[in-house]
Design a protein around this motif. Structure first.
Motif, PDB file in Angstrom:
ATOM      1  N   LEU A 453       0.829  -1.203   0.000  1.00 32.88           N
ATOM      2  CA  LEU A 453       0.000   0.000   0.000  1.00 32.88           C
ATOM      3  C   LEU A 453       0.864   1.252   0.000  1.00 32.88           C
ATOM      4  CD1 LEU A 453      -2.154  -2.117   1.059  1.00 32.88           C
ATOM      5  CD2 LEU A 453      -3.166  -0.195   2.301  1.00 32.88           C
ATOM      6  N   ILE A 454       0.405   2.276  -0.710  1.00 30.02           N
ATOM      7  CA  ILE A 454       0.919   3.639  -0.586  1.00 30.02           C
ATOM      8  C   ILE A 454      -0.238   4.454  -0.042  1.00 30.02           C
ATOM      9  CG2 ILE A 454       1.920   5.612  -1.768  1.00 30.02           C
ATOM     10  CD1 ILE A 454       2.947   3.727  -3.914  1.00 30.02           C
ATOM     11  N   HIS A 455      -0.039   5.111   1.092  1.00 26.48           N
ATOM     12  CA  HIS A 455      -1.192   5.693   1.778  1.00 26.48           C
ATOM     13  C   HIS A 455      -0.747   6.798   2.728  1.00 26.48           C
ATOM     14  CE1 HIS A 455      -0.583   2.439   5.144  1.00 26.48           C
ATOM     15  NE2 HIS A 455       0.476   2.498   4.376  1.00 26.48           N
ATOM     16  N   HIS A 456      -1.751   7.397   3.370  1.00 23.55           N
ATOM     17  CA  HIS A 456      -1.527   8.433   4.380  1.00 23.55           C
ATOM     18  C   HIS A 456      -2.113   7.937   5.702  1.00 23.55           C
ATOM     19  CE1 HIS A 456       0.072  11.780   1.963  1.00 23.55           C
ATOM     20  NE2 HIS A 456      -0.655  11.274   0.978  1.00 23.55           N
ATOM     21  N   PRO A 457      -1.477   6.961   6.354  1.00 19.46           N
ATOM     22  CA  PRO A 457      -2.037   6.392   7.581  1.00 19.46           C
ATOM     23  C   PRO A 457      -2.087   7.420   8.701  1.00 19.46           C
ATOM     24  CG  PRO A 457       0.222   5.647   7.263  1.00 19.46           C
ATOM     25  CD  PRO A 457      -0.163   6.386   6.018  1.00 19.46           C
ATOM     26  N   GLY A 458      -3.252   7.554   9.307  1.00 21.42           N
ATOM     27  CA  GLY A 458      -3.374   8.499  10.417  1.00 21.42           C
ATOM     28  C   GLY A 458      -3.141   9.936  10.024  1.00 21.42           C
ATOM     29  N   GLY A 459      -3.253  10.261   8.740  1.00 23.05           N
ATOM     30  CA  GLY A 459      -2.994  11.619   8.297  1.00 23.05           C
ATOM     31  C   GLY A 459      -1.528  11.967   8.210  1.00 23.05           C
ATOM     32  N   LYS A 460      -0.659  10.978   8.351  1.00 20.89           N
ATOM     33  CA  LYS A 460       0.782  11.222   8.269  1.00 20.89           C
ATOM     34  C   LYS A 460       1.190  11.551   6.833  1.00 20.89           C
ATOM     35  CE  LYS A 460       1.958   7.796  11.869  1.00 20.89           C
ATOM     36  NZ  LYS A 460       0.801   6.901  11.860  1.00 20.89           N
ATOM     37  N   PRO A 461       2.395  12.069   6.659  1.00 21.74           N
ATOM     38  CA  PRO A 461       2.932  12.201   5.303  1.00 21.74           C
ATOM     39  C   PRO A 461       2.934  10.848   4.605  1.00 21.74           C
ATOM     40  CG  PRO A 461       4.274  13.426   6.855  1.00 21.74           C
ATOM     41  CD  PRO A 461       3.298  12.646   7.671  1.00 21.74           C
ATOM     42  N   LYS A 462       2.938  10.872   3.316  1.00 20.63           N
ATOM     43  CA  LYS A 462       2.784   9.668   2.493  1.00 20.63           C
ATOM     44  C   LYS A 462       3.783   8.586   2.907  1.00 20.63           C
ATOM     45  CE  LYS A 462       2.038  10.727  -1.675  1.00 20.63           C
ATOM     46  NZ  LYS A 462       2.305  11.254  -3.039  1.00 20.63           N
ATOM     47  N   ARG A 463       3.262   7.340   3.006  1.00 19.01           N
ATOM     48  CA  ARG A 463       4.090   6.219   3.415  1.00 19.01           C
ATOM     49  C   ARG A 463       3.810   5.029   2.504  1.00 19.01           C
ATOM     50  NH1 ARG A 463       6.020   7.319   8.635  1.00 19.01           N
ATOM     51  NH2 ARG A 463       6.564   5.157   9.031  1.00 19.01           N
ATOM     52  N   VAL A 464       4.714   4.052   2.549  1.00 15.59           N
ATOM     53  CA  VAL A 464       4.514   2.814   1.811  1.00 15.59           C
ATOM     54  C   VAL A 464       4.702   1.658   2.777  1.00 15.59           C
ATOM     55  CG1 VAL A 464       6.926   2.795   1.068  1.00 15.59           C
ATOM     56  CG2 VAL A 464       5.262   1.401  -0.147  1.00 15.59           C
ATOM     57  N   SER A 465       3.807   0.682   2.712  1.00 12.37           N
ATOM     58  CA  SER A 465       3.889  -0.500   3.579  1.00 12.37           C
ATOM     59  C   SER A 465       4.502  -1.648   2.793  1.00 12.37           C
ATOM     60  CB  SER A 465       2.487  -0.880   4.082  1.00 12.37           C
ATOM     61  OG  SER A 465       1.976   0.117   4.938  1.00 12.37           O
ATOM     62  N   GLY A 493      -9.113   4.262   0.934  1.00 11.83           N
ATOM     63  CA  GLY A 493      -9.017   4.866  -0.383  1.00 11.83           C
ATOM     64  C   GLY A 493      -7.659   4.733  -1.023  1.00 11.83           C
ATOM     65  N   SER A 494      -6.765   3.969  -0.402  1.00 10.26           N
ATOM     66  CA  SER A 494      -5.411   3.841  -0.938  1.00 10.26           C
ATOM     67  C   SER A 494      -5.321   2.692  -1.934  1.00 10.26           C
ATOM     68  CB  SER A 494      -4.410   3.640   0.200  1.00 10.26           C
ATOM     69  OG  SER A 494      -4.731   2.490   0.941  1.00 10.26           O
ATOM     70  N   PRO A 495      -4.350   2.758  -2.854  1.00  9.35           N
ATOM     71  CA  PRO A 495      -4.171   1.684  -3.834  1.00  9.35           C
ATOM     72  C   PRO A 495      -3.427   0.507  -3.229  1.00  9.35           C
ATOM     73  CG  PRO A 495      -2.545   3.405  -4.209  1.00  9.35           C
ATOM     74  CD  PRO A 495      -3.429   3.888  -3.087  1.00  9.35           C
ATOM     75  N   ILE A 504      -4.114  -3.835  -7.868  1.00 13.68           N
ATOM     76  CA  ILE A 504      -5.000  -4.988  -7.763  1.00 13.68           C
ATOM     77  C   ILE A 504      -6.265  -4.701  -6.972  1.00 13.68           C
ATOM     78  CG2 ILE A 504      -3.153  -6.690  -8.036  1.00 13.68           C
ATOM     79  CD1 ILE A 504      -3.119  -7.036  -5.003  1.00 13.68           C
ATOM     80  N   ALA A 505      -6.270  -3.677  -6.112  1.00 15.73           N
ATOM     81  CA  ALA A 505      -7.451  -3.464  -5.274  1.00 15.73           C
ATOM     82  C   ALA A 505      -7.467  -2.049  -4.722  1.00 15.73           C
ATOM     83  CB  ALA A 505      -7.489  -4.478  -4.127  1.00 15.73           C
ATOM     84  N   LEU A 506      -8.618  -1.684  -4.181  1.00 14.61           N
ATOM     85  CA  LEU A 506      -8.834  -0.418  -3.479  1.00 14.61           C
ATOM     86  C   LEU A 506      -9.038  -0.750  -2.002  1.00 14.61           C
ATOM     87  CD1 LEU A 506      -9.674   2.648  -3.282  1.00 14.61           C
ATOM     88  CD2 LEU A 506     -12.011   1.867  -3.796  1.00 14.61           C
ATOM     89  N   HIS A 507      -8.137  -0.280  -1.142  1.00 14.15           N
ATOM     90  CA  HIS A 507      -8.254  -0.563   0.288  1.00 14.15           C
ATOM     91  C   HIS A 507      -9.469   0.161   0.865  1.00 14.15           C
ATOM     92  CE1 HIS A 507      -7.145  -1.320   4.439  1.00 14.15           C
ATOM     93  NE2 HIS A 507      -7.306  -0.029   4.678  1.00 14.15           N
ATOM     94  N   ILE A 532     -11.056  -3.938  -2.217  1.00 11.39           N
ATOM     95  CA  ILE A 532     -12.032  -4.252  -3.261  1.00 11.39           C
ATOM     96  C   ILE A 532     -11.287  -4.434  -4.575  1.00 11.39           C
ATOM     97  CG2 ILE A 532     -14.151  -3.490  -4.392  1.00 11.39           C
ATOM     98  CD1 ILE A 532     -14.063  -1.354  -1.870  1.00 11.39           C
ATOM     99  N   LYS A 533     -11.439  -5.589  -5.198  1.00  7.95           N
ATOM    100  CA  LYS A 533     -10.730  -5.878  -6.438  1.00  7.95           C
ATOM    101  C   LYS A 533     -11.183  -4.940  -7.556  1.00  7.95           C
ATOM    102  CE  LYS A 533     -10.763 -10.259  -7.516  1.00  7.95           C
ATOM    103  NZ  LYS A 533     -11.221 -11.662  -7.593  1.00  7.95           N
ATOM    104  N   ILE A 534     -10.238  -4.534  -8.378  1.00  7.25           N
ATOM    105  CA  ILE A 534     -10.570  -3.669  -9.509  1.00  7.25           C
ATOM    106  C   ILE A 534     -11.523  -4.386 -10.459  1.00  7.25           C
ATOM    107  CG2 ILE A 534      -9.622  -2.383 -11.449  1.00  7.25           C
ATOM    108  CD1 ILE A 534      -8.964  -1.232  -8.667  1.00  7.25           C
ATOM    109  N   ALA A 535     -11.352  -5.692 -10.638  1.00  9.27           N
ATOM    110  CA  ALA A 535     -12.265  -6.455 -11.497  1.00  9.27           C
ATOM    111  C   ALA A 535     -13.690  -6.382 -10.977  1.00  9.27           C
ATOM    112  CB  ALA A 535     -11.807  -7.907 -11.593  1.00  9.27           C
ATOM    113  N   ALA A 536     -13.864  -6.408  -9.651  1.00  2.50           N
ATOM    114  CA  ALA A 536     -15.197  -6.313  -9.061  1.00  2.50           C
ATOM    115  C   ALA A 536     -15.808  -4.934  -9.310  1.00  2.50           C
ATOM    116  CB  ALA A 536     -15.129  -6.602  -7.566  1.00  2.50           C
ATOM    117  N   ILE A 537     -14.981  -3.900  -9.203  1.00  2.00           N
ATOM    118  CA  ILE A 537     -15.466  -2.545  -9.485  1.00  2.00           C
ATOM    119  C   ILE A 537     -15.933  -2.447 -10.938  1.00  2.00           C
ATOM    120  CG2 ILE A 537     -14.741  -0.136  -9.691  1.00  2.00           C
ATOM    121  CD1 ILE A 537     -12.940  -0.581  -7.254  1.00  2.00           C
ATOM    122  N   ALA A 538     -15.177  -3.041 -11.856  1.00  5.10           N
ATOM    123  CA  ALA A 538     -15.562  -3.018 -13.265  1.00  5.10           C
ATOM    124  C   ALA A 538     -16.904  -3.710 -13.479  1.00  5.10           C
ATOM    125  CB  ALA A 538     -14.482  -3.680 -14.117  1.00  5.10           C
ATOM    126  N   LEU A 539     -17.109  -4.866 -12.863  1.00  5.82           N
ATOM    127  CA  LEU A 539     -18.379  -5.578 -13.011  1.00  5.82           C
ATOM    128  C   LEU A 539     -19.530  -4.772 -12.427  1.00  5.82           C
ATOM    129  CD1 LEU A 539     -17.435  -9.285 -12.187  1.00  5.82           C
ATOM    130  CD2 LEU A 539     -17.872  -8.274 -14.429  1.00  5.82           C
TER     131      LEU A 539
END
Length: 901
Positions: A453-465, A493-495, A504-507, A532-539
């Protein structure tokens, strides 16, 4: 010293003054009065250890009237009165709810909100919210003026799983700790106690001075987590928002935060079915795709011994890919009325899926108004010098962007949907790779793989897990994946990326790992996440567009590439699912709706007959990926087709069957073959009657074309024999018909158009003869490389017999004809987007304009497949024929042949 009264509900053996002896009961006999007393005792002990004066209305199995319970609090002038109860209804309803009185003062309302948030942290159940009722035990007239009073219904104990949890000490301790933490947090926020008198133990009860004044603002339980309780637990170290008020966090909770009102769509422990959507072995197919995408070998065949090990290393270029991806990830600050109808401000994460389209969760941006209020920044991250020199100064948020929901806003709610929102944004000058491309892929990931994940956990500056990132659940025909990657509030809302950097998904949510799912090393993490899988969003988007056309949805679908192996090339097109089902279940229903359609493809692979070894792996991958029921291949040979069938089974575990128009044809001869999935259809090779076999053997010079017509060179009209195949659906739904399939390939020549026109007329008479003389009155599909749409008169007699002829062709000699019989229940035919010229009822053919074939075709063929879906659930002017109508001559020859035989 603060005074707290805990009221364990019910007790004794008889009703006393409006208080029943017991109310709820578990399936195996566990009583509510027993559990409330245990929870009350444990909560008392926790608060006493913190130095508070705590009273119980009862400490044994006896009952008190409602007035006497309240009198205990009034007598000691308690600061807080909390009554503990459990619910019971129908054995299915579930959730946590907290009540305050209809005439409650502000302090009671705030205490109820704090308790609701705190208990949710432990139960991890549906958030039924803070409710209002005239409960006698809470009546202000029964309490001291400064006493705050509430009643919490912890859960529905008549649900079997919940009763089992309530029997465990670990769960009762967690609920008690949450209650104590909530009470303590409220006492501090309401300034009933001073921060310096609060001990640091136990950890769940730690508080910070940041809580001072918190109750001046409305309490929002964002994504199941209240800022109050994150800070009570001492878990928030997010810097204040630069130049603005500190946002309350919206997102999935981090480890140790309170539970989420945004619960999971699918239980992580749900079993994965062994087969689905025409794939008899989902696990074997998944393994094949994992090998294809992550560990390709020289042979391309999966080697389980080589790939199932715990390889934690990544390709070095992965870091470069993720560095680019991060440029398209942003923090979202917004305010307004949230998805639960509450007013406030919050934050989340979003990311670019196109230069001008942002994707996030619905519970982050739930309405155009909230999106219009939002500000986003792609640069809120620490710089390299600060990181290397150990400086922890909060970074500037960089350039801000506003969203444009008027141009594009497509959302799917959490309740009943899939919790996603697409919104327009002015084009962002992200670096190459900053846009995360969306792809349809049912077999997106396997359990044991990794999710980053690339995200802003807890409102922190951008991080990668990058650590502890195991996938612990991935159902191919499902809507979600589950993983252990570290997240915090604000990560929503992170990728989610795989180890190749592919989206592959939307967290969207996180919760306690009550199912005990273990990662690839056997470690059971405390929390598990859902994406949520991107394929599921498409369907989901395709299903919505089928119900009501929407140009905004079209814009989003145009940015989703590739095919979904399980749903087939055409995805949800033409499939009917029940709208009243939850979003995740609609996805499964869409995959299961293969009984509503049959997908057919015609493809000239070019030089496949005797050069197939060089193309075998890629062709096998493509055919598997497109997920059709039937393939008709031209320019192939029996040997090449059988090798292809074997390779598909070796790579993906999918067993196809095949038959050939000319079974004894030598490898050097190009012919046509048909392969199909026996899980969805049954196929047979039929024989044309002798008179038609002779008709197909005619040469172009056998016809008198007249003095003014262009003369084709002498030669056979059908250089490749047009095989006759019959197919019927394997699962008889009553809607899909049996049909005949004729693959056609006409050898290219300079005079190709004239010869193809003659072949088209012969085929029309052959079909008409089969219908009239041999009772072949089923649907007919004729396709391949012959580039000759049918003239209106070709099937004149069949039209009178209520057959409906339709035809289509592309710009590269691909064509098909569909004859709908009067008995057929097929209501639409969906076509691949390369079919540009249509003939027949214009509302019957539907072009799947957003579907893409470009990526994989250029590698090994200039011909794009002609694809169609027969679903039971604008053309150009036709090119004038340069060959005059020879129908009368064909009919005469056919009559003579019938007489002679």
């Amino acid at each position: 010293m603060a005074i707290v009264v805990i009221d364990p509900g019910h007790g004794g053996n008889r009703e006393v003054g409006g208080s029943s002896a017991n109310n709820a009961k578990g399936p195996t006999g566990l009583l509510e009065k027993t559990v409330t007393l245990e929870l009350g005792l444990r909560t008392r002990d926790l608060l006493v250890r913190q130095g508070f004066d705590v009273h119980l209305t009862r400490d044994d199995d006896r009952n008190l009237s409602l007035a006497d319970r309240a009198a205990v609090a009034k007598e000691v002038e308690a600061d807080a009165f909390v009554s503990i109860h459990l619910n019971g209804f129908n054995g299915k309803a579930q959730g946590t709810e907290t009540f305050h009185h209809t005439q409650a003062r502000a302090a009671s309302k705030a205490l109820a909100a704090a308790v609701q948030a705190g208990v949710l942290r432990a139960t991890d159940l549906k958030d039924r919210g803070v409710k209002v009722d005239q409960l006698g035990v809470l009546g202000p007239e029964h309490h001291a003026p400064d006493t705050a009073a509430c009643l919490v219904e912890v859960s529905f104990m008549d649900v079997r799983d919940e009763e089992a949890r309530l029997k465990t000490n670990a769960y009762k301790d967690a609920v008690s700790q949450a209650l104590a933490s909530a009470i303590l947090g409220w006492l501090l926020a309401d300034q009933r106690i001073r921060p310096e008198i609060v001990a640091a133990r136990p950890e769940q009860l730690r508080v910070t001075e940041k809580l001072r004044g918190f109750m001046d603002k409305p309490l929002i339980l964002e994504d199941g987590f209240s800022r109050l309780h994150m800070e009570v637990a001492g878990l928030s170290d997010a810097p204040d928002r630069p130049d603005g008020p500190k946002p309350r966090h919206r997102g999935s909770r981090g480890k140790g935060t309170t539970p989420s009102s945004v619960d999971f769509f699918v239980e992580p422990s749900a079993k994965i079915p062994p087969k689905a959507a025409g794939v008899p072995d989902l696990d074997r197919m998944s393994l094949g795709w994992r090998t294809e995408r992550l560990f390709p070998t020289e042979t391309g065949i999966a080697s389980p011994e080589a790939i199932i090990g715990l390889d934690e290393s990544l390709d070095a270029v992965f870091l470069e890919i993720m560095a680019k991806r991060r440029k398209g990830v942003c923090i979202i600050w917004t305010s307004g009325i949230d998805s639960q109808g509450r007013s406030g401000d919050w934050m989340g994460t979003g990311f670019l899926v196109a230069p001008d389209i942002l994707l996030t969760n619905h519970h982050v941006l739930n309405s155009p108004e909230v999106a219009g209020n939002a500000t986003v920044s792609f640069d809120f991250e620490r710089g390299a010098p600060d990181l290397q020199q150990g400086r922890n100064a909060p970074p500037q948020r960089g350039r801000e962007y506003r969203l444009n929901p008027d141009r594009l806003f497509v959302t799917s709610p959490y309740d009943g949907g899939l919790d996603f929102t697409f919104v327009g944004i002015d084009q962002v000058p992200a670096a190459d790779g900053g846009v995360s491309r969306m792809e349809r892929a049912a077999f997106v990931i396997r359990s044991g793989e990794r999710a980053f994940l690339i995200h802003h956990p807890g409102g922190k500056p951008k991080r990668v897990s990058l650590e502890d990132t195991d996938i612990v659940g991935a159902r191919p025909d499902g809507a979600v994946i589950h993983y252990t990657t570290d997240t915090e509030p604000g990560s929503s809302g992170s990728p989610v990326f795989d180890r190749t950097g592919r989206l592959i998904a939307l967290h969207h949510a996180s919760r306690a790992n009550d199912s005990g799912l273990a990662d690839s090393a056997g470690v059971v993490s405390r929390f598990v996440n859902e994406g949520i899988k991107i394929a599921a969003i498409a369907l989901e988007l395709e299903n919505r567009r089928a119900r009501r056309p929407d140009p905004m949805i079209d814009n989003v679908l145009n940015e989703i590439y590739g095919a979904d192996t399980l749903a087939g090339f055409f995805g949800a097109a033409g499939r009917r699912v029940r709208d009243n089902r939850p979003g995740a279940e609609r996805v499964v229903d869409t995959y299961s709706a293969t009984v509503q359609d049959i997908d057919v493809g015609f493809w000239n692979i070019e030089w496949f007959a005797n050069r197939y070894s060089a193309k075998l792996d890629e062709v096998a991958t493509l055919i598997t990926d497109l997920g059709l029921d039937i393939w008709a291949l031209v320019e192939t040979s029996p040997k090449a087709t059988e090798a292809l069938v074997r390779r598909i089974e070796e790579k993906f575990g999918l067993r196809l069957e095949c038959l050939h128009s000319e079974p004894r044809a030598p490898t050097s001869k190009q012919t046509t073959s048909v392969l199909w999935n026996p899980a969805t259809v049954d196929g047979t090779l039929e024989r044309w009657p002798p008179e038609l076999e002779e008709l197909f053997a005619l040469r172009s010079e056998d016809f008198d074309l007249g003095p003014e017509a262009a003369k084709p060179k002498p030669g056979k009209i059908f250089d490749r024999h047009p095989g006759l195949f019959r197919f019927q659906p394997r699962q008889q739904s009553g809607a899909l018909p049996d049909f005949y399939l004729v693959p056609v390939h006409l050898k290219a020549m300079e005079e190709g158009w004239e010869r193809r026109r003659m072949a088209s007329q012969i085929l029309a008479h052959a079909v008409q003869h089969m219908v009239d003389q041999h009772h072949a009155d089923a649907d007919w599909v004729i396709g391949g490389d012959f580039n000759a749409e049918l003239e209106s008169g070709d099937f004149g007699a069949l039209t009178k017999a209520r057959f409906v002829p339709l035809s289509a062709q592309d710009e590269a000699e691909g064509a098909l004809t569909y004859l709908k019989s009067p008995h057929s229940l097929i209501d639409h035919v969906f076509l691949s987007p390369n079919m540009s010229r249509l003939y027949g009822p214009q509302d019957f053919f539907i072009l799947a304009k957003e579907k893409s074939q470009v990526d994989y075709l250029k590698r090994f063929s200039d011909h794009r497949p002609v694809l169609l879906r027969l679903s039971a659930a604008g053309g150009a002017e036709r090119q004038p024929a340069s060959v005059r109508n020879i129908g009368a001559q064909i009919a005469a020859r056919l009559a003579a042949l019938v007489t002679s035989t």
